[in-house]
Write a protein that holds these residues in place. Structure first.
Motif, PDB file in Angstrom:
ATOM      1  N   UNK A  32      -4.220  15.076  14.548  1.00 25.65           N
ATOM      2  CA  UNK A  32      -5.245  14.084  14.232  1.00 25.65           C
ATOM      3  C   UNK A  32      -4.600  12.776  13.777  1.00 25.65           C
ATOM      4  N   UNK A  33      -3.535  12.864  13.013  1.00 25.66           N
ATOM      5  CA  UNK A  33      -2.857  11.658  12.532  1.00 25.66           C
ATOM      6  C   UNK A  33      -2.145  10.924  13.665  1.00 25.66           C
ATOM      7  N   UNK A  34      -1.576  11.666  14.612  1.00 22.12           N
ATOM      8  CA  UNK A  34      -0.958  11.016  15.781  1.00 22.12           C
ATOM      9  C   UNK A  34      -2.020  10.287  16.607  1.00 22.12           C
ATOM     10  N   UNK A  35      -3.170  10.933  16.808  1.00 22.08           N
ATOM     11  CA  UNK A  35      -4.265  10.263  17.531  1.00 22.08           C
ATOM     12  C   UNK A  35      -4.707   9.013  16.779  1.00 22.08           C
ATOM     13  N   UNK A  36      -4.765   9.110  15.456  1.00 17.56           N
ATOM     14  CA  UNK A  36      -5.165   7.962  14.638  1.00 17.56           C
ATOM     15  C   UNK A  36      -4.154   6.832  14.761  1.00 17.56           C
ATOM     16  N   UNK A  37      -2.881   7.153  14.828  1.00 11.52           N
ATOM     17  CA  UNK A  37      -1.870   6.109  15.033  1.00 11.52           C
ATOM     18  C   UNK A  37      -2.071   5.438  16.387  1.00 11.52           C
ATOM     19  N   UNK A  38      -2.362   6.223  17.408  1.00 12.17           N
ATOM     20  CA  UNK A  38      -2.595   5.663  18.740  1.00 12.17           C
ATOM     21  C   UNK A  38      -3.791   4.720  18.749  1.00 12.17           C
ATOM     22  N   UNK A  39      -4.770   4.966  17.872  1.00 14.82           N
ATOM     23  CA  UNK A  39      -5.961   4.106  17.780  1.00 14.82           C
ATOM     24  C   UNK A  39      -5.774   2.971  16.772  1.00 14.82           C
ATOM     25  N   UNK A  40      -4.615   2.911  16.142  1.00 14.85           N
ATOM     26  CA  UNK A  40      -4.338   1.856  15.181  1.00 14.85           C
ATOM     27  C   UNK A  40      -4.941   2.084  13.804  1.00 14.85           C
ATOM     28  N   UNK A  41      -5.336   3.316  13.480  1.00 13.82           N
ATOM     29  CA  UNK A  41      -5.968   3.614  12.188  1.00 13.82           C
ATOM     30  C   UNK A  41      -4.954   3.930  11.089  1.00 13.82           C
ATOM     31  N   UNK A  54      -0.764   3.290  10.010  1.00 11.68           N
ATOM     32  CA  UNK A  54       0.434   2.518  10.364  1.00 11.68           C
ATOM     33  C   UNK A  54       1.486   3.369  11.080  1.00 11.68           C
ATOM     34  N   UNK A  55       2.163   2.759  12.034  1.00 11.54           N
ATOM     35  CA  UNK A  55       3.178   3.446  12.842  1.00 11.54           C
ATOM     36  C   UNK A  55       4.361   3.929  12.007  1.00 11.54           C
ATOM     37  N   UNK A  72      -7.638   9.338  -4.055  1.00 10.86           N
ATOM     38  CA  UNK A  72      -6.239   9.019  -4.346  1.00 10.86           C
ATOM     39  C   UNK A  72      -5.304   9.538  -3.260  1.00 10.86           C
ATOM     40  N   UNK A  73      -5.529  10.740  -2.807  1.00  9.19           N
ATOM     41  CA  UNK A  73      -4.672  11.339  -1.785  1.00  9.19           C
ATOM     42  C   UNK A  73      -4.751  10.575  -0.475  1.00  9.19           C
ATOM     43  N   UNK A  74      -5.923  10.093  -0.137  1.00 11.38           N
ATOM     44  CA  UNK A  74      -6.083   9.407   1.152  1.00 11.38           C
ATOM     45  C   UNK A  74      -5.408   8.047   1.179  1.00 11.38           C
ATOM     46  N   UNK A  75      -4.977   7.551   0.018  1.00 15.93           N
ATOM     47  CA  UNK A  75      -4.234   6.285  -0.010  1.00 15.93           C
ATOM     48  C   UNK A  75      -2.880   6.395   0.684  1.00 15.93           C
ATOM     49  N   UNK A  76      -2.406   7.617   0.923  1.00 14.54           N
ATOM     50  CA  UNK A  76      -1.146   7.777   1.630  1.00 14.54           C
ATOM     51  C   UNK A  76      -1.255   7.279   3.070  1.00 14.54           C
ATOM     52  N   UNK A  77      -2.477   7.104   3.549  1.00 13.03           N
ATOM     53  CA  UNK A  77      -2.676   6.641   4.925  1.00 13.03           C
ATOM     54  C   UNK A  77      -2.615   5.112   5.032  1.00 13.03           C
ATOM     55  N   UNK A  78      -2.548   4.438   3.890  1.00 11.34           N
ATOM     56  CA  UNK A  78      -2.517   2.954   3.906  1.00 11.34           C
ATOM     57  C   UNK A  78      -1.197   2.432   4.459  1.00 11.34           C
TER      58      UNK A  78
END
Length: 191
Positions: A136-145, A147-148, A185-191
């Motif tokens: 899911x995170x790889x797909x999100x990177x492909x969609x620009x959601x 950071x690479x 708080x945990x989801x901030x790791x995706x910033x």
């Protein structure tokens, strides 16, 4: 000629799974199991081989449901943050609503750490969770959601660990507001 089985093994596994989630393996006695399932010892042994066999089937059902549910939630079509937040808040709410009904994975690995087959089952399920998150995170990177520069495997490892900690905190009656704050708080790791 053997008598036909007079109960649903599928239903028995479901009932046993719920009982093991509440009481754990050791505290769930054979008399309690057979009473809950409405069957005799002979029927239980004929269908599952032993209490361990029934537990393994119940754990497998739980693992399949957990991994399958996470895969479905992450393929919901929502952006990854929304999907992850919904997944995590849903697990937190489930735990907060009924803390006595714990996570069978956590119970299995803590109560039966010396039972290799149980540990392998738990590890396999956690690998499945981690794999679903990484995809899911790889797909999100492909969609620009996302950071690479983030490594999806590292994030998936963190989120898998966080998910299990979240379930422990729910069982410890941390409360919904606390759990939601932890998720944010945990989801901030995706910033």
């Amino acid at each position: 000629m053997a008598r036909p089985r007079e109960f649903s093994t599928d239903g028995a596994v479901e009932q046993a799974m719920n009982l093991f989630r509440r009481q754990g393996f050791h505290a769930t006695s054979m008399p309690r199991l057979t009473a809950r399932l409405g069957i005799g010892n002979g029927s239980l042994y004929a269908a599952f081989g032993s209490k361990d066999g029934l537990y393994a089937d119940a754990l497998m059902r739980y693992c399949d449901g957990l991994v399958g549910g996470i895969e479905r939630d992450l393929h919901s079509g929502a952006d990854v943050r929304t999907a992850l937040r919904g997944l995590l808040i849903g697990l937190a709410a489930e735990g907060a609503a009924d803390p006595e009904r714990g996570c069978l994975l956590i119970g299995a690995v803590t109560e039966r750490a010396d039972h290799d087959a149980t540990v392998r089952q738990v590890r396999s399920a956690l690998d499945g969770v981690e794999s679903a998150l990484a995809q899911a995170l790889r797909r999100a990177q492909d969609r620009g959601e996302v950071p690479r520069e983030h490594r999806p495997e590292e994030l998936a490892c963190f989120l898998t660990t966080f998910l299990q900690g979240l379930r422990v905190m729910a069982r410890a009656r941390a409360g919904q507001a606390y759990l939601e704050s932890a998720v944010d708080g945990a989801l901030r790791v995706l910033d």
